[in-house]
Design an enzyme around this catalytic site. Sequence first.
Site, PDB file in Angstrom:
ATOM      1  CE  LYS A  93      -4.163  -1.898   0.138  1.00  0.00           C
ATOM      2  NZ  LYS A  93      -5.070  -1.768  -1.027  1.00  0.00           N
ATOM      3  CD  GLU A 115     -10.314   3.737   0.470  1.00  0.00           C
ATOM      4  OE1 GLU A 115     -10.231   4.962   0.287  1.00  0.00           O
ATOM      5  OE2 GLU A 115      -9.598   2.903  -0.119  1.00  0.00           O
ATOM      6  CB  SER A 382       0.005  -7.996  -1.185  1.00  0.00           C
ATOM      7  OG  SER A 382      -0.924  -8.739  -0.422  1.00  0.00           O
TER       8      SER A 382
END
Lengths: 425, 261
Positions: A93, A115, A382
């Site tokens: 991210k 969010e 990830s």
Amino acid sequence: MSVLENLPDARGRFGPYGGRFVPETLMPALEELTAAYEAARRDPEFQAELQRLLRDYAGRPTPLWFARRLTERLGGARIYLKREDLNHTGAHKINNALGQALLAKRMGKPRIIAETGAGQHGVATATACALLDLQCEVYMGVEDMERQRLNVFRMRLLGAQVHGVATGSRTLKDAMNEAFRDWVTNVRATHYVIGSVAGAHPYPMLVRDFQAIIGQEARAQILAAEGRLPDYLVACVGGGSNAIGLFHPFRDDPEVRMIGVEAAGEGLYTGRHAATLVAGSLGVLHGARSYLLQDDLGQVLPTHSISAGLDYPGVGPEHSYYKDIGRATYVAATDEEALAAFQLLSQTEGIIPALEPAHALAYVACLAPTLPPDQVVIVNLSGRGDKDVEQVERYLAEGPSRHSSPTPDAERSTLPLIGNPHYRG
Amino acid sequence: MSRISDCFTELRAAGRTGLVIYICAGDPDLETTRRLVPALEAAGADLIELGVPFTDPLADGPSIQRATERALASGTTLPAILEMVAELRRETQVPLLLMTYYNPVFRYGMERTAAEARAAGVDGFLITDLPPEEAGEWQPIAADQGLETIFLLTPTSTPERIHLASRLASGFIYCVSRMGVTGARAALPPDLHDLLRRIRAGTDLPVAVGFGVSQPEHVRQIGKWADAAVVGSAVVNLIGDHGRTCIAPVTEFVQRLRQVS
């Protein structure tokens, strides 16, 4: 020249998917963002600054790790892990959060909203805002705040305000609704950092481009390690940002197969899942036309996944397009399968994965044994599992059959994992 | 000419400020909505917007979010709303506009929605998350059925966007008075007059002003600059408070709004 080369088009469409289905108030902001991004993309100074942050701050490039013991255990294809878990803040991210925060800075927007589902995107955004001196407010469903308490604390430590969202299903979808409401209200001074390849144009393109570094590095790394391209790319798909980041740089290599793994939750037949591409239909949510989990009258259905980051009824429009043209295949793994894979990777490689990529690993655990040993699989790891350890401990102690009735094996999931002798051992 | 265009033509001829009332269809149930619509008309509403409840109303504030939840809980669906409209048409010719998010229309089918809405007696659609750029499919389908397509213009709309919307729009322009979600507010925004001047410069269509309009004084003020005022959340709050017995208090409230204009 590839048909995928120039997507999305000027209207933000990937074939029939994507677009800008938002209230009028936001249209000028999306136009402004598109223009600012186009300029930044061509600006060597912006690119150099982003590369510097990714390298010296986030820790890129991340390694491509040959998982020898996992490969041996599964007894088939050679498995490589793209170690996005080793990024600063523990997940992919940060790639997007740094890119968008730099962009906001360039646009002169002092306030950032985001969010978050699992909290990883919220933490990454709060981190980028601390670094770049931007005000940060994060919307998070109260159910997710419960599941991911540590990430809530992390965001607050980093100086962000976290707003609990208690409407609807109290998860990622509702956090996104609330972030949109904030944006509509404060759009002039606020940039909305969407964390996935969902949302209205230009977000699916913008986030993809910031995440494409995953695939760009993996491509060079696998060529160096194996002297050839991989046979399979496997990544989990909620909104789909880590998957598209890995897939996109390989889109014009037809020999590379792409598999996105969604959350089958308690099983597709139970209705308690978040497998949008596997079980959804065409709809419009959060600004984009894409596959959607909805009823016959277009009401969005509640979703379930053990992983907060995959617990979302929509999916990025580019994935919908890849599915329809057959460029990628989408499958789903259950909560239980993901938990088994979570433990498998921990025990074979000494790497505790996040529950999200544990879904991708669950599929690899069934795929790899069916392949000859000269085949190569890259899994996008990830994120790391620190955030999930407490929840997994609880889940394993209480037992997986907490709320489920006996499951017919045939319908258990799309994966033939059960009874695989290589798997649980 | 549609009921909506006729309505604004008459308002202009009479020099009156139009009063548009929004309610969420099916809140708290469709039977109450069916009784409420003629009562609103009798109380002085010139046009009624019926909200189609959607699970993810991202342009709406808490009042209409809650109304939406109540309507969904009572099992309200688009086809059931259309059935109710068909019943209503036996007793009233008040202009009826469906205000919805795009997905219920898209899922039900655009052709089917438009044809059934026309047959039921709906006069137009305002699809909150369908800006002019994305209305290319819907607008001609709606126009074929004689349905008006209403677009929103907001404080962020540029002159180019005002032109774009007014080219495609019919019926009237819905001016969103402020940035933000729906919800009752104490005062009108100070820059409203300027916004209306900009919109007027770009279109000859009638203009109705909504978002935050909740008091007789607001309606009176808007009447100086625009064709109509839209009151939503303030009415929806009364429905939330009174449930099935909302008709009397809502009627009284609308009469008070009407008296000033």
